[in-house]
Design a protein around this motif. Structure first.
Motif, PDB file in Angstrom:
ATOM      1  N   GLU A  10       5.130  -9.128 -10.366  1.00 51.55           N
ATOM      2  CA  GLU A  10       4.981  -9.145  -9.188  1.00 51.55           C
ATOM      3  C   GLU A  10       4.885  -7.811  -8.360  1.00 51.55           C
ATOM      4  O   GLU A  10       3.868  -7.449  -7.545  1.00 51.55           O
ATOM      5  N   ASP A  13       1.264  -6.340  -9.207  1.00 56.65           N
ATOM      6  CA  ASP A  13       0.350  -6.911  -8.555  1.00 56.65           C
ATOM      7  C   ASP A  13       0.501  -6.268  -7.084  1.00 56.65           C
ATOM      8  O   ASP A  13      -0.466  -5.777  -6.581  1.00 56.65           O
ATOM      9  N   SER A  17      -2.465  -3.843  -5.387  1.00 59.42           N
ATOM     10  CA  SER A  17      -3.287  -4.005  -4.056  1.00 59.42           C
ATOM     11  C   SER A  17      -2.806  -3.025  -3.099  1.00 59.42           C
ATOM     12  O   SER A  17      -3.562  -3.280  -1.784  1.00 59.42           O
TER      13      SER A  17
END
Length: 304
Positions: A10, A13, A17
């Motif tokens: 988590e 990611d 981004s």
């Protein structure tokens, strides 16, 4: 260079981004309350961060590996683990070298956040100068960490069991901005006011994020301490707490309790003497801090 830490999927990611991330400590899980309440609260705080638009990164050392963000299975295992070390700057590397498991305090969480390029950290309250420190020299490593590690720490102020004026003096000497959020008064953990004003005040997450970025541009070492008052509905009045804290402190002195054992002893006795109200308030203020930290992290990302 290989990372000296492992990121959860988590967190990886989110960082890939460019999404906001908030660091969370783990001593509240291992040393703050019993299972399963500790797991429920940890999940609740992580969800608060997510609902406010950021990704939670709970820090812990597991079998010698520093983890930046935990999976739900890791969170559950940590909540039930025995003989977990309570890690600060002095013993974090030793725990890792010995392949042991440890939960991170404020100082250790700040170190982990810096390693992982996370700028904001939500906790309950910071450590500081203990009562009688002129004799015991008991001053938390949290204060020195705030002076050297560039992370914005959102807390409900210094823990009420501390010598708060001396704690503020050490922070000032370390060059740490102490910012009350939304009020002039310095909050004191379970209470919205320590009885005097904070050195600085800011009223928005955007202002706090901008100050964090300005410190970086000025190449100033150290972080910011954002003192976020406990919600009014959850506050325990200072006049109720003062005699209880004094009794708990007297008992600790009489039993010769010192060093890392002081804070857990005092918090446990205050829990007993308030018939559980202190823990209810503690959970409320940690959740409140998670929300504000997430808002600051979002602003840091937005401001670029």
């Amino acid at each position: 260079m290989t990372h000296s830490y492992a990121r959860s999927a988590e967190v990886a990611d989110a960082q890939a981004s460019g999404s906001p991330v908030v660091a969370l400590e783990s001593t509240i899980i291992t040393h703050g309350m019993p299972y399963p309440q500790n797991l429920e609260v940890a999940r609740q705080v992580e969800d608060d961060v997510r609902k406010a638009g950021a990704t939670p990164a709970t820090m812990a050392v597991i079998s010698g590996r520093l983890h930046v963000g935990l999976s739900d299975a890791q969170l559950e295992a940590l909540a039930q683990a025995r003989n977990v070390a309570k890690l600060s700057r002095a013993d974090m590397a030793v725990c890792m070298a010995q392949k042991r498991t440890g939960a991170t305090t404020v100082a250790a969480t700040m170190i982990a956040a810096r390693l992982a390029n996370i700028g904001v950290f939500a906790t309950g309250g910071i450590g500081g100068v203990h009562m009688g420190a002129d004799q015991s020299f008991d001053v938390s490593a949290d204060l020195m960490e705030l002076g050297q590690t560039a992370v914005t720490v959102v807390a409900a102020g210094p823990k009420a069991i501390l010598d708060i004026p001396k704690t503020l003096e050490v922070l000032e000497t370390q060059g740490v901005p102490v910012i009350a959020y939304g009020q002039d008064a310095l909050p004191a953990f379970w209470s919205r006011s320590a009885g005097f004003d904070a050195p600085l005040r800011m009223d928005t997450a955007a202002e706090i994020a901008a100050a964090h970025k300005m410190r970086a541009r000025l190449a100033l070492p150290g972080g910011q301490l954002v003192a976020n008052p406990i919600p009014i509905s959850d506050e325990i009045a200072p006049e109720v707490l003062a005699p209880i804290i004094a009794q708990a402190q007297a008992e600790a002195d009489a039993q010769g309790i010192s060093a890392k054992a002081v804070t857990p002893f005092l918090l446990q006795r205050i829990f007993e003497l308030t018939e559980g109200r202190s823990l209810t308030a503690n959970i409320a203020l940690v959740r409140n801090n998670a929300w504000l930290a997430a808002e600051i992290a979002v602003e840091m990302t937005t401001q670029g």
